[in-house]
Design a protein around this motif. Structure first.
Motif, PDB file in Angstrom:
ATOM      1  N   GLY A 115       0.832  -1.193   0.000  1.00  0.00           N
ATOM      2  CA  GLY A 115       0.000   0.000   0.000  1.00  0.00           C
ATOM      3  C   GLY A 115       0.865   1.241   0.000  1.00  0.00           C
ATOM      4  O   GLY A 115       2.081   1.165   0.175  1.00  0.00           O
ATOM      5  N   LEU A 116       0.229   2.381  -0.219  1.00  0.00           N
ATOM      6  CA  LEU A 116       0.914   3.667  -0.211  1.00  0.00           C
ATOM      7  C   LEU A 116       0.451   4.446   1.025  1.00  0.00           C
ATOM      8  O   LEU A 116      -0.281   3.930   1.859  1.00  0.00           O
ATOM      9  N   SER A 117       0.867   5.679   1.150  1.00  0.00           N
ATOM     10  CA  SER A 117       0.594   6.464   2.364  1.00  0.00           C
ATOM     11  C   SER A 117      -0.882   6.602   2.687  1.00  0.00           C
ATOM     12  O   SER A 117      -1.258   6.637   3.856  1.00  0.00           O
ATOM     13  N   LEU A 118      -1.713   6.737   1.685  1.00  0.00           N
ATOM     14  CA  LEU A 118      -3.162   6.783   1.892  1.00  0.00           C
ATOM     15  C   LEU A 118      -3.797   5.595   1.164  1.00  0.00           C
ATOM     16  O   LEU A 118      -3.358   5.250   0.055  1.00  0.00           O
ATOM     17  N   PRO A 119      -4.809   4.994   1.740  1.00  0.00           N
ATOM     18  CA  PRO A 119      -5.375   3.786   1.136  1.00  0.00           C
ATOM     19  C   PRO A 119      -5.991   4.000  -0.244  1.00  0.00           C
ATOM     20  O   PRO A 119      -6.050   3.056  -1.036  1.00  0.00           O
ATOM     21  N   GLU A 120      -6.414   5.220  -0.560  1.00  0.00           N
ATOM     22  CA  GLU A 120      -7.017   5.464  -1.879  1.00  0.00           C
ATOM     23  C   GLU A 120      -5.975   5.666  -2.983  1.00  0.00           C
ATOM     24  O   GLU A 120      -6.304   5.669  -4.162  1.00  0.00           O
ATOM     25  N   TRP A 121      -4.716   5.850  -2.620  1.00  0.00           N
ATOM     26  CA  TRP A 121      -3.677   6.026  -3.630  1.00  0.00           C
ATOM     27  C   TRP A 121      -3.294   4.681  -4.213  1.00  0.00           C
ATOM     28  O   TRP A 121      -3.025   3.716  -3.496  1.00  0.00           O
ATOM     29  N   LEU A 122      -3.243   4.628  -5.539  1.00  0.00           N
ATOM     30  CA  LEU A 122      -2.944   3.382  -6.243  1.00  0.00           C
ATOM     31  C   LEU A 122      -1.575   3.378  -6.880  1.00  0.00           C
ATOM     32  O   LEU A 122      -1.074   2.319  -7.265  1.00  0.00           O
ATOM     33  N   ILE A 123      -0.963   4.556  -7.028  1.00  0.00           N
ATOM     34  CA  ILE A 123       0.327   4.660  -7.712  1.00  0.00           C
ATOM     35  C   ILE A 123       1.106   5.850  -7.158  1.00  0.00           C
ATOM     36  O   ILE A 123       0.517   6.858  -6.760  1.00  0.00           O
ATOM     37  N   GLU A 124       2.415   5.685  -7.133  1.00  0.00           N
ATOM     38  CA  GLU A 124       3.317   6.782  -6.790  1.00  0.00           C
ATOM     39  C   GLU A 124       4.485   6.699  -7.762  1.00  0.00           C
ATOM     40  O   GLU A 124       5.035   5.618  -7.980  1.00  0.00           O
ATOM     41  N   ILE A 125       4.860   7.834  -8.339  1.00  0.00           N
ATOM     42  CA  ILE A 125       5.902   7.864  -9.360  1.00  0.00           C
ATOM     43  C   ILE A 125       7.012   8.812  -8.934  1.00  0.00           C
ATOM     44  O   ILE A 125       6.783  10.009  -8.755  1.00  0.00           O
ATOM     45  N   GLU A 126       8.207   8.267  -8.781  1.00  0.00           N
ATOM     46  CA  GLU A 126       9.403   9.076  -8.546  1.00  0.00           C
ATOM     47  C   GLU A 126      10.078   9.289  -9.895  1.00  0.00           C
ATOM     48  O   GLU A 126      10.061   8.409 -10.745  1.00  0.00           O
ATOM     49  N   ALA A 127      10.695  10.456 -10.062  1.00  0.00           N
ATOM     50  CA  ALA A 127      11.377  10.748 -11.315  1.00  0.00           C
ATOM     51  C   ALA A 127      12.732  11.396 -11.040  1.00  0.00           C
ATOM     52  O   ALA A 127      12.906  12.095 -10.052  1.00  0.00           O
ATOM     53  N   GLU A 128      13.646  11.114 -11.939  1.00  0.00           N
ATOM     54  CA  GLU A 128      14.926  11.808 -11.972  1.00  0.00           C
ATOM     55  C   GLU A 128      15.033  12.473 -13.340  1.00  0.00           C
ATOM     56  O   GLU A 128      14.666  11.878 -14.353  1.00  0.00           O
ATOM     57  N   ALA A 129      15.529  13.686 -13.352  1.00  0.00           N
ATOM     58  CA  ALA A 129      15.676  14.413 -14.611  1.00  0.00           C
ATOM     59  C   ALA A 129      17.049  15.047 -14.670  1.00  0.00           C
ATOM     60  O   ALA A 129      17.664  15.340 -13.624  1.00  0.00           O
ATOM     61  N   LEU A 130      17.534  15.259 -15.857  1.00  0.00           N
ATOM     62  CA  LEU A 130      18.778  15.977 -16.072  1.00  0.00           C
ATOM     63  C   LEU A 130      18.485  17.147 -17.002  1.00  0.00           C
ATOM     64  O   LEU A 130      18.104  16.963 -18.152  1.00  0.00           O
ATOM     65  N   LEU A 131      18.612  18.367 -16.461  1.00  0.00           N
ATOM     66  CA  LEU A 131      18.342  19.586 -17.215  1.00  0.00           C
ATOM     67  C   LEU A 131      19.646  20.194 -17.682  1.00  0.00           C
ATOM     68  O   LEU A 131      20.653  20.094 -16.984  1.00  0.00           O
ATOM     69  N   PRO A 132      19.622  20.840 -18.832  1.00  0.00           N
ATOM     70  CA  PRO A 132      20.863  21.478 -19.324  1.00  0.00           C
ATOM     71  C   PRO A 132      21.293  22.641 -18.437  1.00  0.00           C
ATOM     72  O   PRO A 132      20.537  23.182 -17.679  1.00  0.00           O
TER      73      PRO A 132
END
Length: 132
Positions: A115-132
């Protein structure tokens, strides 16, 4: 700036909206995003199940990147946490990734969690980005 790798010697991950790897030069600003979930700016969970929450989470990723003067095109890695109760609906995630990253999609890891932090949450997405 970035080069995706999808060798023929491994399965075709592009059909699911992600690449096997990405080569990224070390010059630029690395941006690490907290996990984004399917909520709006008022912290209300969006309705519509996993598909809607996935798109809302990706929209939030795009908004955070915009604040850093970046776009989804700068994403070099995604980590996707899927609530166990939604694990049978993963096609919705692939569809969203194909829409949001139509060319040279970033690599990603998909993890089923109890499960996630709240029961109604079904997905969590972490991202990494590289900006110029």
């Amino acid at each position: 700036m970035r080069q995706t790798l999808n060798p023929d010697s491994v399965f075709n991950s592009l059909q699911y909206g992600f690449s096997q790897a990405m080569v990224v030069p070390s010059v630029g600003r690395r941006v690490l995003l907290s996990g984004q979930v399917g909520v709006d700016a008022e912290e209300q969970t969006v309705t519509g199940g996993l598909a809607a929450q996935t798109r809302a989470a990706l929209d939030n990723v795009a908004r955070v990147l915009a604040a850093a003067e970046g776009t989804l095109a700068h994403v070099i890695m995604l980590r996707i946490y899927i609530a166990e109760e939604a694990s049978e609906e993963q096609d919705a995630i692939a569809e969203a990734l194909l829409d949001y990253f139509p060319d040279n999609p970033p690599p990603s890891s998909w993890v089923i969690v109890k499960g996630l932090s709240l029961p109604e949450w079904l997905i969590e997405i972490e991202a990494e980005a590289l900006l110029p």
